[in-house]
Design a protein around this motif. Structure first.
Motif, PDB file in Angstrom:
ATOM      1  N   ALA A  87      52.106  36.690  34.896  1.00  0.00           N
ATOM      2  CA  ALA A  87      50.685  37.041  34.941  1.00  0.00           C
ATOM      3  C   ALA A  87      50.275  37.806  33.684  1.00  0.00           C
ATOM      4  O   ALA A  87      49.200  37.577  33.112  1.00  0.00           O
ATOM      5  N   TYR A  88      51.159  38.706  33.246  1.00  0.00           N
ATOM      6  CA  TYR A  88      50.871  39.491  32.039  1.00  0.00           C
ATOM      7  C   TYR A  88      50.833  38.582  30.813  1.00  0.00           C
ATOM      8  O   TYR A  88      49.892  38.641  30.002  1.00  0.00           O
ATOM      9  N   VAL A  89      51.832  37.724  30.687  1.00  0.00           N
ATOM     10  CA  VAL A  89      51.894  36.817  29.542  1.00  0.00           C
ATOM     11  C   VAL A  89      50.674  35.893  29.523  1.00  0.00           C
ATOM     12  O   VAL A  89      50.065  35.663  28.470  1.00  0.00           O
ATOM     13  N   ALA A  90      50.314  35.380  30.679  1.00  0.00           N
ATOM     14  CA  ALA A  90      49.159  34.472  30.736  1.00  0.00           C
ATOM     15  C   ALA A  90      47.882  35.184  30.297  1.00  0.00           C
ATOM     16  O   ALA A  90      47.049  34.621  29.573  1.00  0.00           O
ATOM     17  N   SER A  91      47.722  36.443  30.710  1.00  0.00           N
ATOM     18  CA  SER A  91      46.500  37.171  30.330  1.00  0.00           C
ATOM     19  C   SER A  91      46.466  37.459  28.835  1.00  0.00           C
ATOM     20  O   SER A  91      45.418  37.391  28.196  1.00  0.00           O
ATOM     21  N   LYS A  92      47.636  37.771  28.268  1.00  0.00           N
ATOM     22  CA  LYS A  92      47.680  38.020  26.825  1.00  0.00           C
ATOM     23  C   LYS A  92      47.579  36.718  26.029  1.00  0.00           C
ATOM     24  O   LYS A  92      47.069  36.703  24.907  1.00  0.00           O
ATOM     25  N   ALA A  93      48.083  35.626  26.615  1.00  0.00           N
ATOM     26  CA  ALA A  93      47.926  34.324  25.954  1.00  0.00           C
ATOM     27  C   ALA A  93      46.446  33.954  25.891  1.00  0.00           C
ATOM     28  O   ALA A  93      45.979  33.379  24.902  1.00  0.00           O
ATOM     29  N   ALA A  94      45.722  34.299  26.959  1.00  0.00           N
ATOM     30  CA  ALA A  94      44.268  34.067  26.953  1.00  0.00           C
ATOM     31  C   ALA A  94      43.618  34.887  25.842  1.00  0.00           C
ATOM     32  O   ALA A  94      42.730  34.399  25.131  1.00  0.00           O
ATOM     33  N   LEU A  95      44.092  36.111  25.685  1.00  0.00           N
ATOM     34  CA  LEU A  95      43.555  36.959  24.614  1.00  0.00           C
ATOM     35  C   LEU A  95      43.872  36.350  23.238  1.00  0.00           C
ATOM     36  O   LEU A  95      43.014  36.343  22.348  1.00  0.00           O
ATOM     37  N   LEU A 121      56.304  36.186  43.297  1.00  0.00           N
ATOM     38  CA  LEU A 121      56.137  37.425  44.059  1.00  0.00           C
ATOM     39  C   LEU A 121      54.980  38.268  43.537  1.00  0.00           C
ATOM     40  O   LEU A 121      54.845  39.439  43.873  1.00  0.00           O
ATOM     41  N   THR A 122      54.177  37.688  42.661  1.00  0.00           N
ATOM     42  CA  THR A 122      53.056  38.429  42.081  1.00  0.00           C
ATOM     43  C   THR A 122      51.804  38.233  42.937  1.00  0.00           C
ATOM     44  O   THR A 122      51.323  37.104  43.073  1.00  0.00           O
ATOM     45  N   PRO A 123      51.289  39.298  43.517  1.00  0.00           N
ATOM     46  CA  PRO A 123      50.044  39.156  44.287  1.00  0.00           C
ATOM     47  C   PRO A 123      48.910  38.653  43.389  1.00  0.00           C
ATOM     48  O   PRO A 123      48.810  39.045  42.225  1.00  0.00           O
ATOM     49  N   GLY A 124      48.083  37.806  43.957  1.00  0.00           N
ATOM     50  CA  GLY A 124      46.971  37.258  43.192  1.00  0.00           C
ATOM     51  C   GLY A 124      46.057  38.340  42.645  1.00  0.00           C
ATOM     52  O   GLY A 124      45.509  38.215  41.547  1.00  0.00           O
ATOM     53  N   SER A 125      45.917  39.420  43.409  1.00  0.00           N
ATOM     54  CA  SER A 125      45.019  40.496  42.961  1.00  0.00           C
ATOM     55  C   SER A 125      45.533  41.133  41.666  1.00  0.00           C
ATOM     56  O   SER A 125      44.742  41.550  40.811  1.00  0.00           O
ATOM     57  N   ILE A 126      46.863  41.184  41.509  1.00  0.00           N
ATOM     58  CA  ILE A 126      47.424  41.759  40.280  1.00  0.00           C
ATOM     59  C   ILE A 126      47.164  40.824  39.108  1.00  0.00           C
ATOM     60  O   ILE A 126      46.759  41.251  38.015  1.00  0.00           O
ATOM     61  N   ALA A 127      47.386  39.536  39.331  1.00  0.00           N
ATOM     62  CA  ALA A 127      47.125  38.557  38.270  1.00  0.00           C
ATOM     63  C   ALA A 127      45.659  38.621  37.842  1.00  0.00           C
ATOM     64  O   ALA A 127      45.335  38.571  36.646  1.00  0.00           O
ATOM     65  N   GLU A 128      44.792  38.759  38.827  1.00  0.00           N
ATOM     66  CA  GLU A 128      43.358  38.807  38.528  1.00  0.00           C
ATOM     67  C   GLU A 128      43.019  40.064  37.727  1.00  0.00           C
ATOM     68  O   GLU A 128      42.260  40.011  36.758  1.00  0.00           O
ATOM     69  N   ASN A 129      43.599  41.185  38.112  1.00  0.00           N
ATOM     70  CA  ASN A 129      43.316  42.435  37.399  1.00  0.00           C
ATOM     71  C   ASN A 129      43.816  42.377  35.952  1.00  0.00           C
ATOM     72  O   ASN A 129      43.143  42.845  35.032  1.00  0.00           O
TER      73      ASN A 129
END
Lengths: 229, 127
Positions: free
Chosen positions: A140-148, A87-95
């Motif tokens: 999406a949040y976890v993936a972005s922080k995992a990238a960090l 249910l996560t919009p792609g735009s949120i994941a991208e941001n």
């Protein structure tokens, strides 16, 4: 006087850490999206969107026109969004990826070059326990922080030979703007899971960061958490 | 001569080391000779620091990166970071040498001294 750049310095962990550094005699350049009017003789706010590469480069160039060195960079600016994966919009994941990963990437590049020239420096990336716990509802949040976190480890390897220590510091839920929309029961459950039943305050997080900054033997590439992980 | 006459940004130390008698350089421009001098001077310092005489005595044809070069990736990063600051100090220009244009070239500007000097000349003057 040691000099630091802190992103997201106008609120939450960034603001508390900024105050600790100022009280300890540092000069702090804060990157914020909106100038907050905070005043201190050694606090210099800069209106910078860390997701804008040119804006980051220009801000660092402006700082370097006045500073001899930058001793510390804290990549603290972050964004969060709690949604079921499907249910996560792609735009949120991208941001989230832009703010949590690319923002730090741009800052490391801009400040890292100066630290290479200095042959010394420290970079702290602020991360989260949500990554090692692989928390559901935060894909999406976890993936972005995992990238960090991955960036932290690679940057540590690449920059260590230049005398630069890169490390990550992670926290559980902290009552800031990022967690205001999260269900209280969920927060309590998570705090229980990491052994911090009373949660974590911004001051405790700032203390944890400040202690790490002062450690002479801070391990490059390490990611440490305030709590049991 | 007209082009030289427009130049304002002075590079005195480098001029003494490498350049024929020129006067001033534009605030926003750099000659090919001067960009070469910047690279050679920085390599000289880096060669001292890394104890690599090949870099201290580098010439236009000296390989910087890749097969037969004397710099590893760490050395190349140091060279680029230092050169960007050198360019700023000497000409007042903040440039990023490792940009998309550099990365997309068939022949990397970081392969040899002469190519890097060409690229600095191009990047600084294109701003």
């Amino acid at each position: 006087m040691p000099t630091a750049i802190i992103t997201g310095s106008s609120a939450g962990i960034g603001k508390a850490t900024t105050l600790k550094l100022l009280n300890a005699g540092w000069r702090v350049h804060g990157f914020t999206r909106q100038l907050d009017g905070a005043t201190h003789a050694n606090y210099i706010p800069h209106q910078v969107d860390v997701t804008n590469e040119s804006a980051v480069q220009n801000a660092v160039a402006a700082i370097l026109s006045k500073e001899q060195s930058i001793d510390l960079l804290i990549n603290n600016a972050g964004a969060a969004s709690m949604n079921a994966l499907l249910l996560t919009p792609g735009s949120i994941a991208e941001n989230l990826m832009r703010v949590n990963y690319l923002g730090a990437f741009y800052c490391i590049q801009a400040v890292g070059k100066q630290m290479v020239r200095q042959r010394q420096g420290r970079i702290i990336n602020i991360t989260t326990v949500a990554v090692p716990l692989a928390l559901e509802g935060e894909a999406a949040y976890v993936a972005s922080k995992a990238a960090l976190d991955a960036l932290t480890r690679v940057a540590a390897k690449e920059l260590s030979p230049h005398g630069i220590v890169v490390a990550g510091l992670g926290f559980g839920p902290i009552p800031t703007q990022l967690t205001r929309a999260v269900n209280a029961a969920k927060l309590a459950e998570l705090n229980q899971l990491i052994g911090r039943t009373n949660g974590t305050t911004v001051d405790e997080a700032a203390d944890f960061i400040f202690e790490a900054i002062q450690q002479k033997n801070l391990e490059a590439g390490s990611i440490r958490y305030l709590g049991k992980i | 001569m007209l082009a030289v006459a427009r130049y304002k940004c002075v590079i005195p130390v480098i001029e003494q080391l490498f350049l024929p008698h020129t006067s001033t350089i534009s605030l926003n421009m750099i000659t090919r000779q001067q960009s070469l001098a910047l690279v050679l001077k920085r390599l000289h310092h880096l060669g001292k620091e890394l104890e690599k005489p090949e870099l201290q005595n580098a010439q236009e044809t000296t390989r910087l990166f890749g097969d037969g070069s004397h710099l590893d990736s760490m050395g190349l990063v140091t060279l680029i970071a230092d050169l960007e600051e050198d360019i700023y100090r000497e000409c007042g220009a903040r440039v990023t040498l490792a940009d998309e244009k550099a990365m997309s070239r068939l022949t990397s500007p970081f392969r040899r001294v002469n190519l890097l000097a060409d690229y600095i000349h191009e990047v600084v003057n294109a701003r």
